[in-house]
Write an enzyme that holds these catalytic residues in place. Structure first.
Site, PDB file in Angstrom:
ATOM      1  N   ALA A   1       0.830  -1.206   0.000  1.00  0.00           N
ATOM      2  CA  ALA A   1       0.000   0.000   0.000  1.00  0.00           C
ATOM      3  C   ALA A   1       0.862   1.253   0.000  1.00  0.00           C
ATOM      4  O   ALA A   1       0.610   2.200  -0.750  1.00  0.00           O
ATOM      5  CB  ALA A   1      -0.940  -0.008   1.208  1.00  0.00           C
ATOM      6  N   TYR A   2       1.879   1.260   0.840  1.00  0.00           N
ATOM      7  CA  TYR A   2       2.775   2.412   0.906  1.00  0.00           C
ATOM      8  C   TYR A   2       3.479   2.617  -0.430  1.00  0.00           C
ATOM      9  O   TYR A   2       3.519   3.738  -0.963  1.00  0.00           O
ATOM     10  CB  TYR A   2       3.802   2.207   2.022  1.00  0.00           C
ATOM     11  CG  TYR A   2       4.710   3.393   2.235  1.00  0.00           C
ATOM     12  CD1 TYR A   2       4.259   4.511   2.925  1.00  0.00           C
ATOM     13  CD2 TYR A   2       6.017   3.397   1.749  1.00  0.00           C
ATOM     14  CE1 TYR A   2       5.093   5.607   3.124  1.00  0.00           C
ATOM     15  CE2 TYR A   2       6.850   4.488   1.940  1.00  0.00           C
ATOM     16  CZ  TYR A   2       6.383   5.590   2.628  1.00  0.00           C
ATOM     17  OH  TYR A   2       7.201   6.680   2.819  1.00  0.00           O
TER      18      TYR A   2
END
Length: 240
Positions: A146-147
């Site tokens: 996600a990051y």
């Protein structure tokens, strides 16, 4: 830069606070948009203005912008530093709710802030925007999908907006730092922290003051040509 007004998101601590310090030293009036409880104290120490803002909520961002204009004037500098890391887990077991939160803060939040500050810059015929991405957005860190995805999105958003405003004196750039030892480490496993350090040829983490120096130049009048660019702060890790 004396007397200019800058919005810095996430300026209560970390890279954002270092940027706020550096801008203040240049005579810039800094307004911090942050939800952190330390925001007021941080800005009091710098003589800046603290406004509570949830960058994931466009209406909150618009309200913060209106409050900024009322309090000090139209911001012609914007540094988007607010962000979260999210949990460390492989894609097949990554929590969908955590995925959405990271995207909301890091990517949608950056979009909300950029979208809101641009009209005032266009009306003034001048502006400087700097979005904080990450080396993870270039290379993709394992167990941080996600990051990594959110920061890749920030790079693309920066390039897109930079092209849209290229005929104006409004520069839109981003940086891709390697990890800096800030409170964002509290969201990461020690294994992931060790992995990030192992990938930095310099053999150490980025210092927030080092990031601030590059950011301040990028949002200064000295940066009169470069826009839509990605400035590497990875200590030699980036391969492109």
């Amino acid at each position: 830069m004396q007397g200019q007004i800058a919005v810095v998101t996430g300026a209560a601590q970390g890279i954002g606070y270092a940027v706020a310090q550096a801008l203040t030293a240049r005579g810039v009036r800094v307004v911090s948009w942050d939800m952190d409880a330390a925001n007021i104290a941080a800005m009091e120490g710098l003589g800046g203005t603290a406004i509570s803002c949830d960058i994931t909520d466009l209406f909150s961002v618009q309200a913060a912008y209106a409050a900024t204009c009322d309090a000090v004037g139209v911001p012609l500098i914007c540094v988007n530093s607010a962000g979260i890391a999210g949990p460390n887990a492989p894609v097949e077991s990554y929590d969908p709710a955590a995925w959405q939160k990271v995207i909301d803060v890091n990517l949608t939040g950056t979009f909300n802030v950029n979208r809101t500050v641009v009209p005032g810059m266009k009306a003034a015929g001048y502006g400087r925007i700097l979005n904080v991405a990450s080396i993870a957005g270039k290379e993709g860190n394992p167990n941080a999908c996600a990051y990594s995805a959110s920061k890749a999105g920030v790079i693309a958003l920066t390039k897109s907006l930079g092209k849209e405003l290229a005929t104006l004196d409004i520069a839109v750039n981003c940086i891709t730092p390697a990890a800096a030892r800030t409170r964002i480490f509290d969201q990461m496993s020690q294994e992931h922290i060790d992995y990030m350090l192992s990938k930095i040829p310099r053999g150490r983490f980025l210092e927030v003051a080092e990031a601030a120096k590059m950011i301040v130049w990028a949002v200064s009048p000295e940066n009169s040509f470069t826009t839509g660019a990605v400035f590497d702060l990875s200590g030699g890790r980036a391969t492109y």
